[in-house]
Motif scaffolding. Structure first.
Motif, mmCIF file in Angstrom:
data_model
loop_
_atom_site.group_PDB
_atom_site.id
_atom_site.type_symbol
_atom_site.label_atom_id
_atom_site.label_comp_id
_atom_site.label_asym_id
_atom_site.label_seq_id
_atom_site.Cartn_x
_atom_site.Cartn_y
_atom_site.Cartn_z
ATOM 1 N N PRO A 29 0.838 -1.213 0.000
ATOM 2 C CA PRO A 29 0.000 0.000 0.000
ATOM 3 C C PRO A 29 0.866 1.254 0.000
ATOM 4 O O PRO A 29 2.102 1.179 0.009
ATOM 5 C CB PRO A 29 -0.789 -0.138 1.301
ATOM 6 C CG PRO A 29 0.106 -0.930 2.191
ATOM 7 C CD PRO A 29 0.858 -1.873 1.300
ATOM 8 N N SER A 30 0.231 2.396 0.027
ATOM 9 C CA SER A 30 0.954 3.670 0.052
ATOM 10 C C SER A 30 1.839 3.748 1.294
ATOM 11 O O SER A 30 1.434 3.350 2.393
ATOM 12 C CB SER A 30 -0.043 4.834 0.060
ATOM 13 O OG SER A 30 0.635 6.055 0.301
ATOM 14 N N ASN A 31 3.046 4.262 1.117
ATOM 15 C CA ASN A 31 3.950 4.409 2.262
ATOM 16 C C ASN A 31 3.727 5.718 3.014
ATOM 17 O O ASN A 31 4.459 6.036 3.940
ATOM 18 C CB ASN A 31 5.414 4.289 1.819
ATOM 19 C CG ASN A 31 5.785 5.339 0.787
ATOM 20 O OD1 ASN A 31 5.018 6.262 0.494
ATOM 21 N ND2 ASN A 31 6.967 5.207 0.223
ATOM 22 N N GLU A 32 2.709 6.477 2.598
ATOM 23 C CA GLU A 32 2.404 7.749 3.249
ATOM 24 C C GLU A 32 1.209 7.652 4.183
ATOM 25 O O GLU A 32 0.871 8.626 4.848
ATOM 26 C CB GLU A 32 2.134 8.818 2.179
ATOM 27 C CG GLU A 32 3.309 9.088 1.243
ATOM 28 C CD GLU A 32 4.509 9.644 1.981
ATOM 29 O OE1 GLU A 32 4.325 10.383 2.969
ATOM 30 O OE2 GLU A 32 5.653 9.321 1.581
ATOM 31 N N THR A 33 0.552 6.506 4.203
ATOM 32 C CA THR A 33 -0.672 6.380 5.002
ATOM 33 C C THR A 33 -0.489 5.379 6.137
ATOM 34 O O THR A 33 0.410 4.538 6.115
ATOM 35 C CB THR A 33 -1.842 5.915 4.111
ATOM 36 O OG1 THR A 33 -1.479 4.677 3.465
ATOM 37 C CG2 THR A 33 -2.159 6.954 3.052
#
Length: 552
Positions: A270-274
């Motif tokens: 998944p996104s590494n920012e969330t």
């Protein structure tokens, strides 16, 4: 300690390590998963008779069991991947690796995801109040422009879009394949033309039957099961037994989930920012395990659009590529507790192979390098053996003198060792120091997909599998026998002498099922050791002759 005892001890270590490793894989204790930091509800499911599993959105209850619907299957092909996507939900229901064969010379691409014989699929979708995958009527059936898509010659990427519209909200799910890559960008675009805000949440999961037979044995233990990564734990296995016994519940920044098998890995990143939620679920009705992730809920205002995306990987355990996709994903190439030795040995092996362009020659070269670097230990070992052999008559005299008085015998032996400047552990310690290198190379050969179906020459067509004619194990056993002949027995114990005589036979049998690359390493190592023994013993004899001449 005498060298024969050291060799017996080393052999016992090898057998014990492999037995323990296999036992650990089969009977690993269940790890209690850490509770999610958020106060959201545990992922629950909507399950139909077919065993479908859709996680509940964060903070929401499980939806009503869905109605069964059917979609079609489209094919998406790049130069290295062939994916089959079901238009119902846009799940990837088959993935074939075009650059890897099922069996060497078969010409059949290696299947990873499949629904033939057993189930292993990659699912993703949108849940939440307006998530189409949470609809009790069934998962969305997307429309596509064609039934098959292929990467065009001269093009570097292929983008395939699937679309679905419901309640004035259009969902566009796209797959982007890049030439030469095994990672696929899976993107969602949500276009909200309704009069209310849309709340959706992206999830991705891997679902696999747990009764899959893996080619694993005590000699070649391999792992098939799940793994995950969090901001605190870079790599953690979570096998099918763990999933059946306890649901994983982790909340983490970034992270990933994966299913592993020998040489290959399938993963959702998944996104590494969330802040993402990782979960597992065991489906009792059909014996399937699920591991997945959920990204946070997102709201799309009326008249606006938004995008969310994740990365899907299905392919070989290529450390360079995996490391670039996500932190810790390269650790799926699992070298165990000796990784700090295995890693540099692997890179050295790659470096040498780039020069010699043959994996068998690369193994021979790395053996020469390792044995050269370890020559000081080898010299210490055989010099100590020579000294121990020299004082054997004196030790026999002490035994006759003190008989069963062990205390006096031990004191006399210590004085003899001190007088003759002999270290009784000198022959054993170097052997023990070499064992971590052997075990580290064992895991390099076991885990490196680069060696899969790698040819050496003549009858060795696959260095990752056993010698089909058992020639290398026999040569290895013969080299051990020659080493014994060159190394006169120092022990007076008849039982120990018999065990040492049977050691080459035992090792030959033991190595019959080892990867031929590892047997090649051991055989060449023995040959080099024999040469080193001759040089060392000759040097000792010359030194003794010079000492005698000097006294005269």
């Amino acid at each position: 300690m005498e060298s024969q005892r050291g060799l017996l001890f080393v052999a016992l270590l090898v057998v014990s390590y492999l037995l323990f490793n296999q036992w650990q894989m089969d009977n690993a204790p269940i790890q209690t998963p850490v509770e999610a930091a958020e106060t959201s509800s545990v992922p629950t499911s909507s399950s139909s008779e077919s065993g479908e599993f859709i996680p509940a959105a964060t903070g929401e209850q499980a939806s009503v069991p869905q109605t069964e619907t059917k979609g079609g299957v489209i094919t998406i092909t790049s130069d290295v991947l062939e994916l089959k996507v079901n238009t119902q939900g846009g799940d990837i229901v088959a993935a074939n690796l075009l650059a890897f064969e099922t069996e060497q010379g078969s010409g059949i691409p290696m299947p990873i995801l499949t629904t033939q014989g057993f189930t292993f699929v990659a699912q993703s979708g949108l849940i939440g109040s307006q998530g189409p995958d949470a609809n009790p009527a069934g998962r969305p059936i997307y429309s596509t422009a064609a039934q098959s898509y292929s990467l065009v010659d001269g093009s570097d990427n292929l983008v395939v879009e699937l679309s679905f519209t419901e309640n004035d909200i259009t969902y566009v799910k796209s797959f982007t394949l890049v030439k030469g890559n095994y990672d696929v960008a899976v993107d969602y675009k949500i276009i909200n033309n309704s009069s209310v805000a849309a709340s959706v949440q992206l999830y991705g999961q891997l679902k696999q039957s747990t009764n899959v037979d893996e080619d694993s044995s005590m000699m070649m233990p391999t792992y098939r099961g799940a793994a995950y990564s969090t901001s605190e734990t870079r790599y953690e296995k979570y096998d099918f037994g763990d999933i059946e016994d306890a649901n994983l519940k982790e909340s983490t920044k970034a992270g990933w989930v994966a299913m592993l098998q020998h040489y290959f890995v399938t993963a959702w990143v998944p996104s590494n920012e969330t802040n993402n939620q990782l979960y597992t679920r065991y489906l009792d009705n059909n014996g399937q395990a699920v591991i997945g992730f959920k990204e946070p809920l997102m709201n799309i205002a009326p008249g606006s659009s938004a995008m969310t995306s994740s990365t899907f990987y299905v392919g070989p355990k290529d450390q360079d590529k995996l490391e670039k996709i996500s932190e810790g994903l390269d650790l799926t190439v699992d070298y165990g507790f000796l990784w700090m030795i295995s890693q540099p040995l692997f890179w050295l092996l790659i470096f040498i192979q780039d020069i010699v362009v043959n994996w068998g020659l690369a193994i021979i070269c790395i053996t020469i390098v390792v044995k050269t670097l370890m020559y000081p230990l080898t010299k210490t070992q055989y010099t100590s053996m020579a000294k121990m052999r020299k004082i054997q008559p004196k030790m026999a005299a002490l035994k006759e003198r003190f008989g069963d008085d062990r205390q006096k015998m031990s004191q006399a032996m210590m004085e003899l060792y001190k007088k003759e400047k002999v270290n009784p552990a000198g022959g054993c310690l170097p052997l023990l120091l070499q064992m971590p290198i052997f075990l580290a190379l064992y895991w390099v050969f076991m885990e490196s997909v680069e060696l899969r179906h790698a040819e050496f020459g003549l009858w060795i067509t696959d260095l990752s599998s056993k010698d089909p004619y058992f020639i290398l194990p026999i040569l290895m056993g013969a080299s051990m026998l020659l080493m014994q002949k060159l190394q006169p027995a120092m022990s007076q114990d008849p039982m120990q002498q018999k065990m040492m005589q049977w050691m080459p036979v035992f090792f030959t049998f033991f190595f019959l099922w080892f990867p031929s690359g590892l047997v090649l390493y051991w055989f060449i190592s023995n040959v080099i050791t024999i040469v080193q023994m001759l040089i060392i013993f000759r040097g000792i004899d010359k030194a003794e002759e010079k000492a005698k001449l000097a006294k005269k």
